[in-house]
Design a protein around this motif. Structure first.
Motif, PDB file in Angstrom:
ATOM      1  N   GLY A  10       0.788  -1.221   0.000  1.00  0.00           N
ATOM      2  CA  GLY A  10       0.000   0.000   0.000  1.00  0.00           C
ATOM      3  C   GLY A  10       0.821   1.273   0.000  1.00  0.00           C
ATOM      4  N   ASP A  11       2.108   1.174  -0.343  1.00  0.00           N
ATOM      5  CA  ASP A  11       2.964   2.359  -0.410  1.00  0.00           C
ATOM      6  C   ASP A  11       2.848   3.002  -1.787  1.00  0.00           C
ATOM      7  N   GLY A  12       3.421   4.195  -1.882  1.00  0.00           N
ATOM      8  CA  GLY A  12       3.422   4.869  -3.169  1.00  0.00           C
ATOM      9  C   GLY A  12       4.557   4.376  -4.044  1.00  0.00           C
ATOM     10  N   GLN A  13       4.812   5.095  -5.114  1.00  0.00           N
ATOM     11  CA  GLN A  13       5.860   4.712  -6.055  1.00  0.00           C
ATOM     12  C   GLN A  13       7.040   5.687  -6.004  1.00  0.00           C
ATOM     13  N   SER A  14       7.164   6.393  -4.876  1.00  0.00           N
ATOM     14  CA  SER A  14       8.266   7.354  -4.745  1.00  0.00           C
ATOM     15  C   SER A  14       9.617   6.663  -4.633  1.00  0.00           C
ATOM     16  N   TRP A  15       9.637   5.347  -4.400  1.00  0.00           N
ATOM     17  CA  TRP A  15      10.894   4.603  -4.290  1.00  0.00           C
ATOM     18  C   TRP A  15      11.740   4.724  -5.543  1.00  0.00           C
ATOM     19  N   ARG A  16      11.134   5.023  -6.689  1.00  0.00           N
ATOM     20  CA  ARG A  16      11.874   5.119  -7.940  1.00  0.00           C
ATOM     21  C   ARG A  16      12.840   6.305  -7.941  1.00  0.00           C
ATOM     22  N   LYS A  17      12.640   7.254  -7.008  1.00  0.00           N
ATOM     23  CA  LYS A  17      13.536   8.407  -6.933  1.00  0.00           C
ATOM     24  C   LYS A  17      14.819   8.086  -6.172  1.00  0.00           C
ATOM     25  N   ASP A  18      14.849   6.932  -5.519  1.00  0.00           N
ATOM     26  CA  ASP A  18      16.027   6.518  -4.761  1.00  0.00           C
ATOM     27  C   ASP A  18      16.843   5.544  -5.611  1.00  0.00           C
ATOM     28  N   PRO A  19      18.030   5.958  -6.076  1.00  0.00           N
ATOM     29  CA  PRO A  19      18.847   5.091  -6.941  1.00  0.00           C
ATOM     30  C   PRO A  19      19.164   3.739  -6.309  1.00  0.00           C
ATOM     31  N   ARG A  20      19.316   3.712  -4.984  1.00  0.00           N
ATOM     32  CA  ARG A  20      19.633   2.455  -4.302  1.00  0.00           C
ATOM     33  C   ARG A  20      18.484   1.458  -4.434  1.00  0.00           C
ATOM     34  N   LEU A  21      17.268   1.935  -4.187  1.00  0.00           N
ATOM     35  CA  LEU A  21      16.105   1.056  -4.285  1.00  0.00           C
ATOM     36  C   LEU A  21      15.833   0.674  -5.734  1.00  0.00           C
ATOM     37  N   LEU A  22      16.043   1.615  -6.640  1.00  0.00           N
ATOM     38  CA  LEU A  22      15.822   1.325  -8.050  1.00  0.00           C
ATOM     39  C   LEU A  22      16.752   0.205  -8.512  1.00  0.00           C
ATOM     40  N   ARG A  23      18.002   0.274  -8.078  1.00  0.00           N
ATOM     41  CA  ARG A  23      18.961  -0.758  -8.438  1.00  0.00           C
ATOM     42  C   ARG A  23      18.595  -2.102  -7.786  1.00  0.00           C
TER      43      ARG A  23
END
Length: 223
Positions: free
Chosen positions: A144-157
């Motif tokens: 149920g979280d948003g998609q703001s994780w894509r702004k974090d290069p660590r999480l994106l990787r």
């Protein structure tokens, strides 16, 4: 209390009351799927078909699988639980049973699963190519979280690596079960369907959790 009291809200019209966390009104993806219990329940008819087909023959296996789907749906209604997972499972097993019945071959029951694996393997691979790793999209959708994780290069990787792992899982299922399908080894195909189901999904989930945990613990300058 008079209007002149220091604690009166009228003395500070620009002060907002303490924020109260808003309750989540939209169910998460996992909740819509009926939770872990719902996911497991939706796979029971397939397991029933595999076992009964090994013990007896095609027609009893089809009847048993459909009966299992109906029982699960009735059980969920009686317990006032989300019906969607049971309906989806019943629909899926119905389609599989129809294909097997029309072809007269037990291996036809597993054809939708092969298509499912192919679609998901391609979807995860494409999501990596377009830099929207599906592992992250699904993971945050489930929680149920948003998609703001894509702004974090660590999480994106991290989610990129996880999505590649999921691609490998579905591709492995497609290759192994596809070869057994082509060889018309229905019994071994059923065994492979069970063996490469939750065990491989569990491996992919653990890999996803490990990758994301390491990404969250890594210092930001390491991104």
């Amino acid at each position: 209390m008079t209007s002149g009291s220091p604690s009166s809200p009228d003395r500070h019209p620009d002060r907002e009351p303490d924020a109260v966390p808003a309750e989540r009104t939209v169910p998460t993806l996992l909740e819509q799927m009926g939770g872990v219990q719902g996911i497991v329940a939706s796979s029971i008819p397939v397991a029933v078909f595999v076992v009964v087909n090994i013990i007896t023959s095609l027609q009893p296996a089809l009847i048993a699988a459909l009966a299992a789907g109906v029982v699960i749906a009735v059980w969920r209604i009686a317990r006032k639980q989300p019906l969607q997972p049971a309906v989806s499972g019943l629909f899926g097993v119905g389609v599989a049973a129809f294909i097997a019945y029309r072809t007269g071959e037990a291996r036809g029951f597993y054809l939708p699963g092969l298509i499912y694996s192919a679609v998901f393997a391609l979807a995860f691979l494409v999501s990596v190519i377009v830099r929207r790793p599906l592992a992250g999209v699904v993971w945050h959708g489930i929680n149920g979280d948003g998609q703001s994780w894509r702004k974090d290069p660590r999480l994106l990787r991290a989610y990129t690596y996880a999505s590649l792992l999921w691609t490998l899982v579905f591709a492995a299922r497609l290759v192994v079960q596809g070869l057994l399908y082509q060889a018309d080894e229905a019994t071994w195909l059923g065994i492979a369907r069970l063996a490469m189901g939750y065990p491989l999904i569990g491996v992919a989930l653990l890999g996803t959790i490990w990758a994301v945990s390491r990404a969250r613990q890594a210092p930001k300058h390491a991104a």
